[in-house]
Design a protein around this motif. Sequence first.
Motif, mmCIF file in Angstrom:
data_model
loop_
_atom_site.group_PDB
_atom_site.id
_atom_site.type_symbol
_atom_site.label_atom_id
_atom_site.label_comp_id
_atom_site.label_asym_id
_atom_site.label_seq_id
_atom_site.Cartn_x
_atom_site.Cartn_y
_atom_site.Cartn_z
ATOM 1 N N SER A 21 22.213 10.257 24.030
ATOM 2 C CA SER A 21 21.704 11.352 23.224
ATOM 3 C C SER A 21 22.820 11.907 22.360
ATOM 4 O O SER A 21 23.984 11.920 22.758
ATOM 5 C CB SER A 21 21.142 12.472 24.106
ATOM 6 O OG SER A 21 20.054 12.028 24.885
ATOM 7 N N SER A 70 16.117 6.435 17.783
ATOM 8 C CA SER A 70 15.091 7.386 17.400
ATOM 9 C C SER A 70 15.740 8.733 17.137
ATOM 10 O O SER A 70 16.892 8.965 17.511
ATOM 11 C CB SER A 70 14.012 7.508 18.484
ATOM 12 O OG SER A 70 14.561 7.976 19.701
ATOM 13 N N ARG A 71 15.004 9.608 16.496
ATOM 14 C CA ARG A 71 15.502 10.962 16.259
ATOM 15 C C ARG A 71 14.353 11.940 16.322
ATOM 16 O O ARG A 71 13.205 11.625 15.963
ATOM 17 C CB ARG A 71 16.250 11.067 14.922
ATOM 18 C CG ARG A 71 15.384 10.877 13.682
ATOM 19 C CD ARG A 71 16.231 10.814 12.409
ATOM 20 N NE ARG A 71 16.821 12.093 12.051
ATOM 21 C CZ ARG A 71 17.685 12.278 11.049
ATOM 22 N NH1 ARG A 71 18.078 11.231 10.325
ATOM 23 N NH2 ARG A 71 18.163 13.489 10.785
ATOM 24 N N ASP A 72 14.667 13.124 16.775
ATOM 25 C CA ASP A 72 13.729 14.229 16.833
ATOM 26 C C ASP A 72 14.289 15.303 15.920
ATOM 27 O O ASP A 72 15.212 16.025 16.291
ATOM 28 C CB ASP A 72 13.576 14.733 18.264
ATOM 29 C CG ASP A 72 12.494 15.787 18.404
ATOM 30 O OD1 ASP A 72 12.183 16.476 17.422
ATOM 31 O OD2 ASP A 72 11.949 15.928 19.517
ATOM 32 N N ASN A 73 13.747 15.387 14.716
ATOM 33 C CA ASN A 73 14.291 16.317 13.732
ATOM 34 C C ASN A 73 14.112 17.775 14.159
ATOM 35 O O ASN A 73 14.932 18.628 13.824
ATOM 36 C CB ASN A 73 13.645 16.081 12.367
ATOM 37 C CG ASN A 73 14.068 14.772 11.745
ATOM 38 O OD1 ASN A 73 15.173 14.276 11.982
ATOM 39 N ND2 ASN A 73 13.191 14.190 10.933
ATOM 40 N N LYS A 75 14.381 18.910 17.121
ATOM 41 C CA LYS A 75 15.410 19.200 18.111
ATOM 42 C C LYS A 75 16.811 18.864 17.626
ATOM 43 O O LYS A 75 17.780 19.086 18.358
ATOM 44 C CB LYS A 75 15.138 18.432 19.404
ATOM 45 C CG LYS A 75 13.876 18.854 20.128
ATOM 46 C CD LYS A 75 13.719 18.094 21.429
ATOM 47 C CE LYS A 75 12.510 18.568 22.202
ATOM 48 N NZ LYS A 75 12.349 17.838 23.484
ATOM 49 N N THR A 77 18.232 16.052 17.349
ATOM 50 C CA THR A 77 18.772 15.165 18.362
ATOM 51 C C THR A 77 18.420 13.722 18.028
ATOM 52 O O THR A 77 17.311 13.429 17.579
ATOM 53 C CB THR A 77 18.237 15.525 19.755
ATOM 54 O OG1 THR A 77 18.559 16.883 20.049
ATOM 55 C CG2 THR A 77 18.845 14.627 20.814
#
Length: 117
Positions: A21, A70-73, A75, A77
Amino acid sequence: QVHLVESGGGLVQPGGSLRLSCAASGSIYHLNAMGWYRQAPGKQRELVAGITRGGSINYSDFVKGRFTISRDNAKNTMYLQMNSLEPEDTALYYCKVESLRDGRDYWGQGTQVTVSS
């Protein structure tokens, strides 16, 4: 500034899995492309995988379907799921982000991935 903190590295057996992460903080509203890089002793730092703000992805050839970025915009992260790890994957893994605000690249401190032989 943009601060990046990687986590999730460790020591695993060949064939094992890790999930890395990268958490971004600070000036996080102008993040563009992000990527995972790695550097092993005696080798140049190399791209593992990259992902744009819109989700377009590219992988280096050595990934061979084993890793997923992958990315969580929401968050701020980014993740790297690594499966079927091999001893050659042993390296310090770095998170990098391109900032649209100042045009700079920001790097995390790295997280060590060690795959035993």
